[in-house]
Write a protein that holds these residues in place. Structure first.
Motif, short mmCIF file in Angstrom:
data_model
loop_
_atom_site.label_atom_id
_atom_site.label_comp_id
_atom_site.label_asym_id
_atom_site.label_seq_id
_atom_site.Cartn_x
_atom_site.Cartn_y
_atom_site.Cartn_z
N LYS A 1 -6.78 2.80 -0.91
CA LYS A 1 -6.24 3.68 0.20
C LYS A 1 -7.42 4.07 0.83
CE LYS A 1 -2.01 4.26 -1.01
NZ LYS A 1 -1.07 3.74 -0.31
N PHE B 1 -3.25 9.09 4.96
CA PHE B 1 -3.36 8.08 3.85
C PHE B 1 -2.83 6.86 4.58
CE2 PHE B 1 -5.01 9.35 -0.18
CZ PHE B 1 -5.06 10.63 -0.31
N ASP C 1 -3.15 2.23 3.81
CA ASP C 1 -3.75 1.32 2.90
C ASP C 1 -5.10 0.56 3.31
OD1 ASP C 1 -1.51 1.20 1.38
OD2 ASP C 1 -0.65 -0.50 2.26
N GLY D 1 0.02 7.43 -5.93
CA GLY D 1 0.29 6.85 -4.48
C GLY D 1 1.28 7.67 -3.63
#
Ligand SMILES: NC(=O)c1ccc[n+]([C@@H]2O[C@H](COP(=O)([O-])OP(=O)(O)OC[C@H]3O[C@@H](n4cnc5c(N)ncnc54)[C@H](OP(=O)(O)O)[C@@H]3O)[C@@H](O)[C@H]2O)c1
Length: 240
Positions: free
Chosen positions: A212, A233, A235, A175
């Motif tokens: 993502k 990117f 969430d 991440g």
């Protein structure tokens, strides 16, 4: 604080990684467009340097591969060589397999990310050449710790993650990628099993990008029909 990380890659239209396998440019298109446009686009991202995996680093002049280094017992401190105002070339080399003839990769100061288990002799060799180093835990796989150290001790604000697929996949799974910058070259590989620009080595049911979503930032068509795609990117929406 860790740097902003932009994964900057060149890809065939089928998303594959190995440029020497791609179909050639169409007639009238310069033969050097991939490295040249890749470099030019990277400069426009105004980063402090780039990061690559151990395999990709061996493609730089003055870098050779040797036996893994081990035996380090005590707690390790990072080492800052003389960066002398240069950009940085970071390599994740958990086992300390790489040896350097010089402290730079094509002019960029080398920073090695290592596992704490590497030997004292290996670290003194890096200091002798002038290479900087920091640690990613005992096994060299704690990428969050390494990126925090790069931001805090080395003052790096923006870093280009430049492959290969294995290290990109590890950053994706962790991440740690904020943006993607892909230059799609109008060529094809086409063979099953050739690596992709993300190649996380996980179980069959693993989804390294789970949770993502990508938000479009910009698209530009460049020389020779190369298309520069940029995404950030974020969430994924709740429940997806
Ligand atoms: N198209 C492009 O823009 C582009 C860009 C860069 C590279 N490439 C190509 O990509 C190829 C190399 O890519 P690659 O995927 O084989 O290798 P890579 O990502 O360059 O390096 C992989 C190595 O990094 C080390 N590593 C450190 N931390 C890791 C972690 N958390 N997870 C996985 N590996 C970790 C491992 O070394 P150890 O085995 O020592 O543990 C691993 O074998 C080359 O052919 C290069 O030309 C293409």
């Amino acid at each position: 604080m860790r740097p902003k990380i932009i994964c900057h890659m060149a890809s065939s239209v089928d998303g594959r990684l190995l440029a020497d396998r791609w179909t050639p440019p169409a007639s009238g298109v310069a033969t050097d467009i991939v490295p040249r446009i890749y470099e030019e686009a990277g400069k426009r991202l105004a980063a402090d340097g780039f990061l690559v995996g151990r395999n990709t680093m061996t493609e730089f002049e003055g870098v050779t591969i040797g036996e893994p280094s081990s035996g380090g017992a005590q707690r390790r401190d990072s080492h800052r060589g003389d960066r002398a105002g240069r950009s940085i070339a970071v390599v994740v080399d958990p086992q300390g397999k790489l040896y350097y003839a010089v402290d730079h990769a094509e002019g960029d100061h080398i920073v090695a990310i290592l596992g704490e288990q590497v030997s004292d002799d290996y670290l003194s060799e890096l200091r002798r050449v002038g290479v900087s180093y920091l640690f990613a835990g005992r096994e060299g796989k704690d990428l969050h710790a390494a990126m925090d150290a790069l931001g805090d001790a080395f003052g790096i604000k923006t870093l280009l993650l430049e492959g290969g697929g294995l290290i990109n996949g590890a950053f994706l799974k962790a991440g740690l990628i904020d943006e993607i910058s892909v230059l799609v070259y109008p060529g094809i590989d086409g063979l099953a099993g050739i690596p992709s620009i993300f190649d996380y080595a996980g179980a069959d049911n693993d989804q390294p990008a789970a949770g993502k979503a990508l938000r479009h930032l910009a698209t530009e068509t460049l020389e020779g029909g190369m298309v520069w795609l940029r995404y950030s990117f974020e969430d994924a929406p709740l429940g997806q």
